[in-house]
Design an enzyme around this catalytic site. Sequence first.
Site, PDB file in Angstrom:
ATOM      1  CB  VAL A   1      -0.907   0.031   1.265  1.00  0.00           C
ATOM      2  CG1 VAL A   1      -1.642   1.365   1.367  1.00  0.00           C
ATOM      3  CG2 VAL A   1      -1.893  -1.121   1.256  1.00  0.00           C
TER       4      VAL A   1
ATOM      5  CB  ALA B   1       4.728   2.599   1.134  1.00  0.00           C
ATOM      6  CE  LYS B   2       5.031  -1.188   8.268  1.00  0.00           C
ATOM      7  NZ  LYS B   2       5.950  -0.372   9.053  1.00  0.00           N
ATOM      8  N   GLY B   3       3.884  -2.819   3.548  1.00  0.00           N
ATOM      9  CA  GLY B   3       3.533  -4.078   2.892  1.00  0.00           C
ATOM     10  C   GLY B   3       3.399  -5.162   3.931  1.00  0.00           C
TER      11      GLY B   3
END
Length: 424
Positions: free
Chosen positions: A68, A113-115
């Site tokens: 994201v 962001a992050k995942g």
Amino acid sequence: MATVDKRQTHLRENPFDLARRQLHKVAETFGIEDALISVLQECKKSIEVSIPTQMDDGTVHTFTGYRVTHNVARGPSKGGIRYHGDVTLDEVKALAMAMTWKCALMGLPFGGAKGGVACDPKRMSPGELERMTRRYTSEIVNEIGPEKDIPAPDVGTTPAVMAWIFDTYSMNQGHSVLGVVTGKPLAIGGSLGREEATGRGCVFCLQEALKRTDLSVEGARVAVQGFGNVGAVFARFVAELGATVVAVTDSAGGIFNAKGVDVAAALAHKRAGGSLAELKGGDRITNDELVLVDCDVLAPCALEQVITEANADDVRARIVVEGANAPTTPAADEILQENGVLILPDVLANAGGVVVSYFEWVQGLQEYFWKEAEVNQRLNEIVARAFAETWELHETRGVPMRMAAYGLGVQRVAEAATTRGLYP
Ligand code: NAD
């Protein structure tokens, strides 16, 4: 309010709802216009991928992963990748949003962001982890890149995982791309000081706070929840500075000793693959009990939502250092404020990791690497400056430290978005 109704997870409330409510509170306090908040409360791009992976027994397991990007107004997006059984899209979105505010608060030229991948890395072999990581990277290969979106480690991911991401992306490009991911091992373009950076940043932040109170690190009684990249380093550094670490836990619980836990022994025990609950030299405690132990400084350094409405009133610490992201729910936050607890919020306290990730990215782009002392000194300068700015706003506006930190972050992103204008 939406609740998480799937299986039993550590998330009692929907984390993205909480993150958005926090943003709306900031907007009200600092008078940010509705149109802008309607943009900032959404994530720019969210992708969900399926990750078929061959397991060691020959079967194929299909994992679900996410990446994201919340916002890129200030630069390419940056944020870790989490491997944990409880990972959901809304958790990743909430963490991505927090990264946007954190990078802005630190003055870094990044968005957030992050995942994450829903998996249990502790139950997977190195081969299974590598195959899953390489397939996940392939699925998001068009989303990431040094000028676009730069992943890093988070819960359950390590420098080895970052090495596989770096290698998979580089093989796709046909040449090594050092800037695609941070938290890499030193042998392939990692930065000195990155592995300790988040824990070290927590200590710098605590030291700045202590200068403004009647406490000092020497003799302070500190309780640390989570003994991974953040918690173990934080515990080691505060112990070296003369604090008494009275309690430590990992996912299976841990120990309490009012006279002090032997942190060096705890580190050695963890390195040997042990769990802290087996450690000698203290009374066994659960993670719930750790939050309530008698101490001066409580450092939640594991997962979200551990200080809640249900236990906040019983927290005995005077200072909470949020090594983890979102360990305190908004309802708990209010109770702690009323009780006079000083909270060093996540976006300030644990930002050391992304600051040194920024240094790693810069070093990778220039292919020129710095000495460790230089990394640590620049980290200290950035954390001390962000702390001073947050403290000043906290005092001049009479708002809690969390509101001041988020206020600075959100206003900087709002300014960048307004200055750039709306495309087309
Ligand atoms: P990690 O995987 O290295 O360590 C996590 C630790 O938490 C382990 O000791 C694990 O046993 C423990 N844990 C897991 N589940 C738990 C539970 N239910 N209760 C108590 N402990 C539990 O992860 P990390 O990188 O240290 O990240 C910890 C927190 O810090 C996360 O909230 C993460 O988002 C945040 N954070 C990490 C970084 C970083 O650079 N790694 C940067 C900023 C923030």
